[in-house]
Enzyme design. Structure first.
Site, PDB file in Angstrom:
ATOM      1  N   GLU A   1      -5.558  11.613  -2.880  1.00 22.22           N
ATOM      2  CA  GLU A   1      -4.980  12.443  -1.597  1.00 22.22           C
ATOM      3  C   GLU A   1      -3.633  12.308  -2.918  1.00 22.22           C
ATOM      4  OE1 GLU A   1      -4.798   8.590   0.762  1.00 22.22           O
ATOM      5  OE2 GLU A   1      -2.900   9.165   0.659  1.00 22.22           O
TER       6      GLU A   1
ATOM      7  N   SER B   1     -12.095   0.812   1.553  1.00 23.03           N
ATOM      8  CA  SER B   1     -11.147   1.616   1.914  1.00 23.03           C
ATOM      9  C   SER B   1      -9.306   1.017   1.848  1.00 23.03           C
ATOM     10  CB  SER B   1     -11.040   1.276   3.766  1.00 23.03           C
ATOM     11  OG  SER B   1      -9.802   1.353   4.867  1.00 23.03           O
ATOM     12  N   GLY B   2      -8.970   1.829   1.266  1.00 15.18           N
ATOM     13  CA  GLY B   2      -7.150   0.779   1.224  1.00 15.18           C
ATOM     14  C   GLY B   2      -6.390   1.174   2.247  1.00 15.18           C
ATOM     15  N   LEU B   3      -6.776   0.791   3.147  1.00 19.41           N
ATOM     16  CA  LEU B   3      -6.184   0.100   4.708  1.00 19.41           C
ATOM     17  C   LEU B   3      -6.409  -0.655   4.673  1.00 19.41           C
ATOM     18  CD1 LEU B   3      -4.642   0.173   6.955  1.00 19.41           C
ATOM     19  CD2 LEU B   3      -6.557   1.567   8.356  1.00 19.41           C
TER      20      LEU B   3
ATOM     21  N   ARG C   1      -8.026  14.420  -1.759  1.00 15.18           N
ATOM     22  CA  ARG C   1      -8.193  14.164  -0.230  1.00 15.18           C
ATOM     23  C   ARG C   1      -6.870  15.224  -0.008  1.00 15.18           C
ATOM     24  NH1 ARG C   1      -7.666   9.172   2.675  1.00 15.18           N
ATOM     25  NH2 ARG C   1      -5.971   9.502   4.224  1.00 15.18           N
TER      26      ARG C   1
ATOM     27  N   LYS D   1       2.170   5.156  -1.260  1.00 12.96           N
ATOM     28  CA  LYS D   1       1.881   6.234   0.019  1.00 12.96           C
ATOM     29  C   LYS D   1       1.735   5.510   1.201  1.00 12.96           C
ATOM     30  CE  LYS D   1      -1.712   5.692   1.749  1.00 12.96           C
ATOM     31  NZ  LYS D   1      -2.844   5.198   1.831  1.00 12.96           N
TER      32      LYS D   1
ATOM     33  N   HIS E   1      -8.518  15.805   5.901  1.00 16.44           N
ATOM     34  CA  HIS E   1      -8.958  14.468   6.989  1.00 16.44           C
ATOM     35  C   HIS E   1      -7.698  15.720   7.825  1.00 16.44           C
ATOM     36  CE1 HIS E   1      -8.249  11.083   7.871  1.00 16.44           C
ATOM     37  NE2 HIS E   1      -7.545  10.557   7.593  1.00 16.44           N
TER      38      HIS E   1
ATOM     39  N   ASP F   1     -11.223   4.617  -2.538  1.00 13.83           N
ATOM     40  CA  ASP F   1      -9.980   5.160  -1.479  1.00 13.83           C
ATOM     41  C   ASP F   1      -9.062   4.748  -2.870  1.00 13.83           C
ATOM     42  OD1 ASP F   1      -7.557   5.899  -1.207  1.00 13.83           O
ATOM     43  OD2 ASP F   1      -7.839   4.218   1.632  1.00 13.83           O
TER      44      ASP F   1
ATOM     45  N   ASP G   1      -0.261  -0.738   3.994  1.00 10.28           N
ATOM     46  CA  ASP G   1      -1.226   0.186   3.630  1.00 10.28           C
ATOM     47  C   ASP G   1      -0.408   1.317   3.109  1.00 10.28           C
ATOM     48  OD1 ASP G   1      -2.948   2.048   2.429  1.00 10.28           O
ATOM     49  OD2 ASP G   1      -3.775   2.817   4.155  1.00 10.28           O
TER      50      ASP G   1
ATOM     51  N   ASP H   1      -6.472   6.137  -3.194  1.00 11.72           N
ATOM     52  CA  ASP H   1      -4.854   6.758  -2.459  1.00 11.72           C
ATOM     53  C   ASP H   1      -3.929   8.016  -3.226  1.00 11.72           C
ATOM     54  OD1 ASP H   1      -4.485   4.282  -0.753  1.00 11.72           O
ATOM     55  OD2 ASP H   1      -3.155   3.228  -1.904  1.00 11.72           O
TER      56      ASP H   1
ATOM     57  N   ASN I   1      -0.085   5.193   5.287  1.00 12.70           N
ATOM     58  CA  ASN I   1      -0.751   5.234   5.229  1.00 12.70           C
ATOM     59  C   ASN I   1      -1.093   7.464   6.376  1.00 12.70           C
ATOM     60  OD1 ASN I   1      -3.265   5.494   7.950  1.00 12.70           O
ATOM     61  ND2 ASN I   1      -3.936   4.089   7.062  1.00 12.70           N
ATOM     62  N   SER I   2      -2.256   8.010   6.908  1.00  8.95           N
ATOM     63  CA  SER I   2      -2.320   9.103   7.093  1.00  8.95           C
ATOM     64  C   SER I   2      -1.721   9.168   8.916  1.00  8.95           C
ATOM     65  CB  SER I   2      -3.040   9.757   7.062  1.00  8.95           C
ATOM     66  OG  SER I   2      -3.419   9.828   5.458  1.00  8.95           O
TER      67      SER I   2
HETATM   68  C1  SPV Z   1      -8.652   3.907   4.112  1.00 15.24           C
HETATM   69  O1  SPV Z   1      -9.709   4.144   4.909  1.00 15.24           O
HETATM   70  O2  SPV Z   1      -7.544   4.098   3.748  1.00 15.24           O
HETATM   71  C2  SPV Z   1      -7.937   5.324   4.555  1.00 15.24           C
HETATM   72  C3  SPV Z   1      -8.794   6.734   5.942  1.00 15.24           C
HETATM   73  O3  SPV Z   1      -7.410   5.689   3.788  1.00 15.24           O
HETATM   74  S1  SPV Z   1      -7.322   7.095   7.070  1.00 15.24           S
HETATM   75  O4  SPV Z   1      -6.750   5.849   7.437  1.00 15.24           O
HETATM   76  O5  SPV Z   1      -8.363   7.593   7.486  1.00 15.24           O
HETATM   77  O6  SPV Z   1      -6.486   7.776   6.040  1.00 15.24           O
HETATM   78 MG    MG Z   2      -6.403   4.491   2.910  1.00 16.58          MG
END
Ligand code: SPV
Ligand code: MG
Length: 565
Positions: free
Chosen positions: A137, A69-71, A181, A143, A212, A108, A81, A110, A145-146
Site C-alpha cells: 500500500e 491479512s496484516g490486521l 493498493r 503503517k 480501498h 498483505d 496492526d 503493508d 490500519n486504514s
Molecule cells: C488487512 O486485512 O489487514 C487489510 C485490509 O489491510 S483492511 O484492514 O481493510 O485495511
Molecule cells: Mg492490512
C-alpha cells in the site's frame, strides 16, 4: 491492455509446466492460479486467514485463495496492526499457511516494510516460501490500519513506483503477483488522485490495483471502476460497504473481492463465548457439544497422513499404536478383582497386562494406550498412555474403544486387555494383508478346557480353516455372534485381537460415530462393532490361528493361565 499480456504470459507458463513428451499436465503453480484469478473475467473471492489452521479452513470451505491479512495476523499475535510484528515473524506465519494449503496466498505486505530495498528482499523471501502474491500500500512505514483516524500520510508516487519496480524485478517466479493498493480515497485525497496513482502504479509494473474505501456505500468503488475501465484488474475489500450486493461488484467489473478479517473476528467471538461459559460454570459440559471435537482437529491437521507415514517409514511394529481395552472389572473372578481390574491380576509375580505389553514391546509396539475404567488407579504401568472410560459400569467395549478415538488413527492394533498370546501370532497379524484383520481361533470350537456355560464370540468366515501349507487364499469375516452353546456353523472364535491400517482405523471411527448417533454405542461390545462393519460392506480379513493364546474371564481361565505361564 492487460488481456493481451495475459495471453502471452499464459503461453510462457504452459511451456514451463508441460515439458515436451509429457502426457500429464502438472497442476498450475500457485502463482499462476492467483494470476488467473485476477485476470479472469469472472469475479473471484479470497478469504482471510491468519495462521495455518485458519488457512486450511478457508481452503476446506472451497475458496480459491487466501488473504493473509496484516490486521488479522497481528491480532492473532496479540499486537497492533502497526508493524509491531516484524516482517520475518509474518514470514514464519506465512510459511505455515503455505505448507498447510494447496491454494494461492495473497499476502498483505503493508507498505513493503520500508523502501524499495525492503520490498526486494520481501518479494524474494515470499517467492522462496511458496507465496503467490503480495499487496503493498502507498503509505509509510510503520503503517496504520486504514480504518484508524483521518488524513493518513501517503507515500510519494514516484517513491512508491520504485517499490513496485523493485518488487517486480525481484520475483523469482514469472507469475508472482504484485498488487498495488491505492489509499488516496482512505486518506481523503479524492478520486482524481486515486486514478492518477493507480495509473502510475500500473505503469510501474503492478499486476493489479486494490482500491480501498472506508465508506459505508460502494459509490467510491463503482465510480473508480467506471473511470478505470479494464486497464488492470481491480481488487476491493468491502469490509465497510458490506451491505452492497455482490452483483454490483460484478457489474462494476471488479476482478477480486477480499473478505478481509472475518475469520479472525469470528474466532474472537467464539473464544470469548467459550472462555466465559467455562469460567462461569467451572465445567466443560456446557460447551463440549458446541465446539469442534478433538477428532476433527486431528483430521484437519492431517493425523491420518502421519499414521500412514509411520507405517511406511518406521521399523515393523514401530508404526503401530496398540489400544488395549481394560476397563471392566471381571466380576466372575470374585474377590480377586475387589481392588483391581482383572487385567491387573497377578500371574506368577507379574500383572497380566504387563505380560501383554511386554509381548507387544518385543514386536516393536511401544505406543500403547490402555483404556481404564474399574479401579483405574490400579493400572499404573510405566510407558503407557492411559485413557479413561469413567462410565465403565454402564457401557461396553465399543464405548471404551470410543474413549480412545483420538488415538484410533491407523495403523493400530486393538486388543482386549485380558488376553495373552504368543509373539509369533502377533507378528503374523502385523504381516497380514488387509485394512482390518482380526484373529480367529479355528481350534476353539472343539476345545473342552473352558467352563461349559461360558459365552463365546463365534464367527463364520468365507471359508473354513484348512491348515494346508498351500492354502493362502483370502479369508473374510461373514458373521459374528455370541453364544454359550456350541455353534455348529461357526468356523472359529473371535479372540479380540485386530489390526487396522490407517484406512481401517478410519472405517472403525466412522462406525463408532454412527453408533453414537443411533444411540447403540453404550451397550455394544466389539463383536457388535464388527457385525456392523461387515453389515455395511466393509471387508474384515481373518487370520486363522490354532491356539497359542489365552483369555481370563473366570477362575477356570486363571487356573489354566497360572499353570501355563
Ligand atoms: C488487512 O486485512 O489487514 C487489510 C485490509 O489491510 S483492511 O484492514 O481493510 O485495511
Ligand atoms: Mg492490512
Amino acid at each position: 491492455m492487460f488481456m493481451d499480456e495475459q495471453a502471452t504470459k499464459r503461453l510462457s507458463t504452459m511451456a514451463r509446466t508441460l515439458p515436451i513428451g509429457s502426457a500429464r499436465a502438472e497442476a498450475p503453480a500457485k502463482t499462476t492460479r492467483l494470476r488467473d484469478l485476477l485476470q479472469s473475467p469472472a469475479l473471484a473471492f479470497i478469504m482471510e486467514a491468519h495462521n495455518g489452521l485458519s488457512a486450511k479452513i478457508v481452503e476446506e470451505a472451497g475458496f480459491e485463495g487466501v488473504w493473509a491479512s496484516g490486521l488479522s495476523m497481528s491480532a492473532a499475535l496479540g499486537v497492533r496492526d502497526s508493524n509491531e510484528a516484524s516482517w520475518t515473524q509474518v514470514l514464519e506465519m506465512l510459511e505455515f499457511m503455505a505448507d498447510a494449503t494447496a491454494i494461492p496466498i495473497l499476502v498483505d505486505g503493508d507498505t513493503g516494510y520500508g523502501n524499495f530495498n525492503n520490498v526486494r528482499r520481501l518479494v524474494r523471501k515470499l517467492c522462496q516460501r511458496g507465496i503467490a502474491g503480495v499487496c503493498i500500500e502507498d503509505k509509510l512505514f510503520p503503517k496504520t490500519n486504514s480504518f484508524i483516524g483521518e488524513n493518513q500520510p501517503l507515500a510519494d508516487v514516484d517513491e512508491f513506483c520504485g517499490r513496485i519496480k523493485a518488487g517486480k524485478d525481484s520475483q523469482s517466479d514469472d507469475d508472482f503477483q504484485l498488487v498495488a493498493r491505492v489509499e488516496a480515497l482512505i486518506a481523503g485525497w479524492g478520486m482524481d488522485e486515486a486514478l492518477r496513482r493507480a495509473e502510475a502504479y500500473q505503469r510501474a509494473g503492478a499486476d493489479a490495483v486494490l482500491i480501498h474505501s472506508k465508506r459505508e456505500t460502494a459509490d467510491e468503488i463503482t465510480d473508480f471502476c467506471a473511470s478505470w475501465g479494464a486497464r488492470a484488474p481491480v481488487v476491493i475489500v468491502p469490509t465497510m460497504y458490506h451491505r452492497t450486493p455482490t452483483q454490483a461488484f460484478r457489474e462494476a467489473g471488479v476482478s477480486m473481492v477480499i473478505w478481509a478479517n472475518h475469520n479472525m473476528r469470528a474466532a474472537v467471538t467464539a473464544m470469548r463465548q467459550v472462555s466465559r461459559a467455562i469460567k462461569e460454570s467451572e465445567s466443560l459440559t456446557a460447551v463440549e457439544g458446541e465446539i469442534t471435537p478433538v477428532r476433527e482437529v486431528f483430521e484437519l491437521t492431517g493425523q491420518a497422513e502421519l499414521a500412514a507415514a509411520e507405517a511406511r517409514y518406521l521399523a515393523a511394529g514401530g508404526g503401530y499404536r496398540a489400544i488395549l481395552l481394560a476397563a471392566s472389572r471381571g466380576t466372575a473372578l470374585g474377590p480377586l478383582t475387589e481392588r483391581r481390574p482383572k487385567c491387573m491380576i497377578d500371574v506368577r509375580g507379574e500383572p497380566l497386562l504387563q505380560r501383554l505389553i511386554r509381548t507387544l514391546n518385543k514386536s516393536g509396539l511401544r505406543d500403547v494406550t490402555v483404556v481404564r475404567g474399574y479401579c483405574k488407579e490400579a493400572i499404573a504401568l510405566a510407558g503407557i498412555e492411559a485413557v479413561d472410560n469413567d462410565r465403565y459400569d454402564e457401557t461396553g467395549e465399543a464405548a471404551s474403544l470410543a474413549c480412545a478415538e483420538g488415538r484410533l488413527y491407523g495403523p493400530c492394533l486393538i486388543s482386549y486387555g485380558d488376553i495373552l498370546f504368543r509373539r509369533h501370532l502377533l507378528d503374523g497379524l502385523l504381516a497380514a494383508d488387509g485394512d482390518i484383520v482380526t484373529v480367529v481361533d479355528a481350534r476353539r470350537r472343539t476345545d473342552s478346557s473352558r467352563a461349559p456355560d461360558r459365552a463365546v464370540d463365534w464367527v463364520r468366515c468365507s471359508r473354513p480353516f484348512t491348515g494346508s501349507y498351500l492354502d493362502d487364499e483370502r479369508v473374510t469375516l461373514e458373521a459374528i455372534w455370541s453364544d454359550s452353546a456350541g455353534a455348529d456353523d461357526a468356523h472359529g472364535e473371535f479372540i479380540g485381537l485386530t489390526r487396522l491400517s490407517a484406512e481401517g482405523a478410519a472405517e472403525v471411527r466412522a462406525e463408532l460415530d454412527a453408533m453414537v448417533k443411533d444411540g447403540t454405542l453404550d451397550k455394544a461390545d466389539l463383536p457388535e462393532l464388527f457385525a456392523r462393519l461387515i453389515g455395511r460392506g466393509v471387508a474384515v480379513d481373518v487370520l486363522y490361528v490354532t491356539g497359542h493364546w489365552l483369555d481370563v474371564d473366570d477362575a477356570f481361565d486363571l487356573a489354566s493361565l497360572r499353570n501355563l505361564v
